[in-house]
Every structure is written in C-alpha cells, then in structure tokens.
Design an enzyme around this catalytic site. Structure first.
Site, short mmCIF file in Angstrom:
data_model
loop_
_atom_site.label_atom_id
_atom_site.label_comp_id
_atom_site.label_asym_id
_atom_site.label_seq_id
_atom_site.Cartn_x
_atom_site.Cartn_y
_atom_site.Cartn_z
N GLU A 1 0.84 -1.19 0.00
CA GLU A 1 0.00 0.00 0.00
C GLU A 1 0.88 1.24 0.00
OE1 GLU A 1 -4.32 -0.92 2.05
OE2 GLU A 1 -2.84 0.18 3.20
N CYS A 2 0.66 2.13 -0.95
CA CYS A 2 1.30 3.44 -1.00
C CYS A 2 2.83 3.28 -0.95
CB CYS A 2 0.76 4.33 0.11
SG CYS A 2 1.01 6.09 -0.20
N GLY A 3 3.47 3.57 0.18
CA GLY A 3 4.91 3.40 0.27
C GLY A 3 5.35 1.99 -0.03
N SER B 1 -0.81 -0.62 -4.83
CA SER B 1 -1.37 0.64 -5.33
C SER B 1 -1.16 1.70 -4.26
CB SER B 1 -2.86 0.50 -5.65
OG SER B 1 -3.63 0.51 -4.47
#
Length: 442
Positions: A330-332, A431
C-alpha cells in the site's frame, strides 16, 4: 456500562486540535482515569499519539468509508473499556465529501452518530470577539450536534482573553479553557503530518508537558462534565471483518519506513484468526518463510530509499517469497515493490522490481482524498469485483507505470470516471490506495 465521550473539533485545520486532544488525554489519564482516544477520518499518525498519551489502544471512526456495524463495533469496544472517550476530529468540523447525510466523512457525522458533544478548539490569534461569530456558526450550522463549549488557543494576553470571553458570553457558549501562544507545545511535523509517535524524541516528556499546560489552562472537571452519553451508530457486528485477511500468517513490514496500518484492520485480521509477524526492511530483514502472505504498509520509504536499496537480504528474500505467496504493498509499500524510487534529491534507487511501476518523490504532487476501488482480479483483499472503500494521501508521483495490468478501477466521491490504479503481476499487487473497509453493495 458505556463510557461517556466527547469530540474535540475545530472550525479549520491547524487550530491546535491534536495538541489539545493529547494534552486532555494525558492530563485525565494522570488523574487515574482510563481514557480512550479515537480519531475521525483516515489518519494513521494521530491514533499512535493517542495510544502513547493514554496508555490504551486508539482507532479510527470514518463515516464515509466504514459501514454502520464496523463504526458501532469500534465505538463500543472503546467505550466498554474506558471511563471517558476523548475523540479527535479531522480538518474542520463540517469538512466533508458529497454523500448521504451522516456518510460524508465529516467529523460532525461522528458526533451525530455517537451522540458525543463537541468541544470546539478555536485559534483566536488575530481576532477577539469575532471568534464568537465563528463559534456561533459552528453551533448553529448542524442541528444534529451539540457544541458543549470552547477552548481558546493561542491567546496573546490576559486582555486578549477577556475580549474573546466577552464574545463567547454573548452567544452563551462556555469557555472551558484558554491556552497561551507557546511554540514549545507544538509537535514536530513532516510532509504527511506529525512525525510519527515512535520517532518523536522524548515523546512522553512532551506529552507530560502538554498535560501540565492543559491542566493549568483548562477546567478538566468542566471537560468531564461536558462529555455525553454514548449512542452507538447501529447494531454491533462483531463477526464482520473490515477487510479480508490476506493470509493466516501474515509477514508485515514494521519500522520507520513502513508503519501506516489502521488499528481496526489489524484487529480484524487477528479476529479472523490470522497471526501478524513483523519484520524490518530497514534492518535488512526478509519476510519469514513460514508465512503465507506479506504486507508492505505505507509509511516513509522515500526518506529511507538508499537504506532499502542496499538491504539485499530484504529484497532478495521478498523476491523469493513472492514467487510462491501473496505480496501486497500500500502506497509506500507499492513504491518499494516497483522498479525504482527517486528520492527528494533526484537520486533513483533500485527497488524490488516485482512490479513495473517507477515512482519519484522529487516530483512532488499531493494526492489526497477518499476512493472506492473495485478489484480487477482475485488477490489478497478479495475476489475480482470486490469493492473497497479507502483513500489516497501521498506526495510521490508515478513517472512510469510500466506494463502491469491494474490492481483496481478507482473512483472518488466527486463523480470521477473509473480509472485504472495500481499494478499486479503474478502473486504481487500494489497501489497508492489505502483500504479501510469492504464497501457496502452499490
């Protein structure tokens, strides 16, 4: 019996909500009370500070992203284990996205759903009696909620305080306290908000200083009296999980670069019988081989890109793990799964290469807001077609998407057309979308 509660909110961001919330939580805990904190909206950082201030777990309440059963369960668990709940709003009290009444993500929704009175924090710098006009607007704007009193922040002098109090007397709102302008009470920040609780130097000394300042400036007995009875926002659904557990034994990255995991998500996975096994990429640790899924949370990998790129044991172990088991970022975590991450100085660092995306923190652009994501293939968060609610909050940009198919099709509450988001390849997905809960059927 459920604890009473109140919501600390403000007319706008930057008014001092977090500082005063933490001071209240710590001051009341030092009185021997069992205090629980909760945070409105999608915020990873503040609940960790609440937990440090109170010595008890904190969690999020999100009227846009969470179904009634989950909201009720989180509120119920907090109130059953406390003498008082001190919840903290996000942004301005009424700031929201389009949606049905009570389901807009506004802090006011949480106050209305739980029945908790609002204590309004007003930054009175640059104004005097006019602050009462702002407070009156907040008091009258939404008939679902009750503003029980105000706390004045950044008061310049005794004369300034008298003038502000005169305005509040005129509109009939009690002043529960007044804090002077004091820079030493400000907690350190970085681009996504406060520096994380675990990284804040002398955190407990800072919290004790906040408690001392709050105890001297705020009538704690009046704050306690302002708290209201808790009204749960629906039947408690103790069986429904916020998100599907990606495995039975989940290797989860946890250190200064990977820390953004919602407490309710971890609690839901554990309730489903999953075991969470932490490991640290910054210490060059790989996911343990006896796990059946790996989760790379968001956090601050952009601040540690060189260390991650040099962590060969972590990267090689992650690649070997991904050959046979599910991996999600997720993200990072998504950035680390990609081919490269360019840091703020423009230096590109090779990452795991399990996805084809390339990201950059040198080309900064804020991406912020709620999202609804529909999964495009079976994966760690559910079957193809499953809809999830969540959000994005990042400054990094995608400089090359690569040729991987998308993880999900994503929309926002403002009527955007479905757009491909994220990446998937083999057993690896990722994502910038942070999942909060499985969405109710559209």
């Amino acid at each position: 019996m459920s604890a009473r509660g109140l919501l600390v909110a403000a007319p706008r961001s930057g008014s001092g909500k977090t500082t005063i919330t933490l001071g209240l939580q710590r001051a009341l805990a030092r009185r021997g009370l069992t205090v629980r904190g909760l945070k409105c909206g999608p915020d990873y950082i503040d609940p960790a500070f609440h937990a440090a201030a109170t010595g008890a777990p904190s969690a999020n309440l999100d009227s846009y992203a969470m179904p009634d059963g989950l909201l009720a369960r989180i509120a119920s668990e907090a109130t059953q284990a406390a003498d008082i709940v001190i919840a903290e709003g996000s942004m301005g009290l009424f700031d929201a996205v389009p949606g049905p009444e009570g389901r807009t993500g506004a802090s006011a929704d949480v106050a209305a759903l739980t029945g908790w009175p609002v204590v309004l924090v007003i930054d009175v710098s640059g104004q005097a009696q006019s602050a009462a006009a702002v407070a009156l607007g907040c008091k009258a704007y939404d008939p679902r909620i009750r503003v029980a009193g105000v706390i004045l922040n950044k008061v310049a002098s005794a004369r300034h305080e008298r003038l502000v109090r005169q305005g509040m007397e005129r509109i009939g709102l009690p002043v529960l306290g007044a804090l002077p302008r004091e820079a030493s009470l400000i907690l350190p920040e970085r681009h996504l908000g406060l520096v994380q609780a675990g990284e804040t130097a002398d955190l407990h000394a800072r919290l004790d200083a906040l408690a001392e300042a709050v105890s001297a400036a705020i009538d704690l007995d009046a704050v306690m009296a302002a708290a209201g009875e808790t009204r749960l926002p629906g039947p408690v659904d103790r069986d429904a999980l916020p998100l599907a557990a990606p495995g039975r034994r989940i290797a989860i990255a946890r250190d200064a670069a990977f820390s953004f995991v919602y407490p309710h998500v971890e609690a839901g996975w554990r309730a489903a019988g999953a075991e969470l096994v932490p490991f640290s990429p910054l210490r060059d640790e790989a996911p343990l081989d006896d796990c059946d899924a790996c989760w790379l949370p968001g956090g601050y990998p952009e601040l540690h890109a060189g260390t991650i790129a040099a962590a060969t044991n972590f990267l090689d172990g992650l690649r070997a793990f991904a050959a046979t088991r599910l991996v999600h970022g997720e993200c990072g975590g998504y950035m680390v799964l990609g081919r490269s991450l360019t840091d703020a100085d423009g230096v590109a660092h090779a990452m795991a290469g399990l996805l084809s995306v390339e990201t950059s923190f040198a080309r900064r652009k804020m991406n912020l807001g709620y999202r609804r994501a529909v999964l495009q293939a079976d994966g760690p968060l559910g079957r193809a077609g499953t809809a999830l609610t969540g959000h994005e909050f990042h400054y990094a940009s995608i400089v090359a998407q690569g040729d991987d198919p998308p993880f999900a099709l994503v929309t926002d509450p403002h009527g955007s057309a479905p757009a491909p988001a994220g990446s998937r390849r083999g057993l690896v997905t990722g994502s910038f979308f942070h999942a909060i809960a499985t969405a109710a059927p559209a």
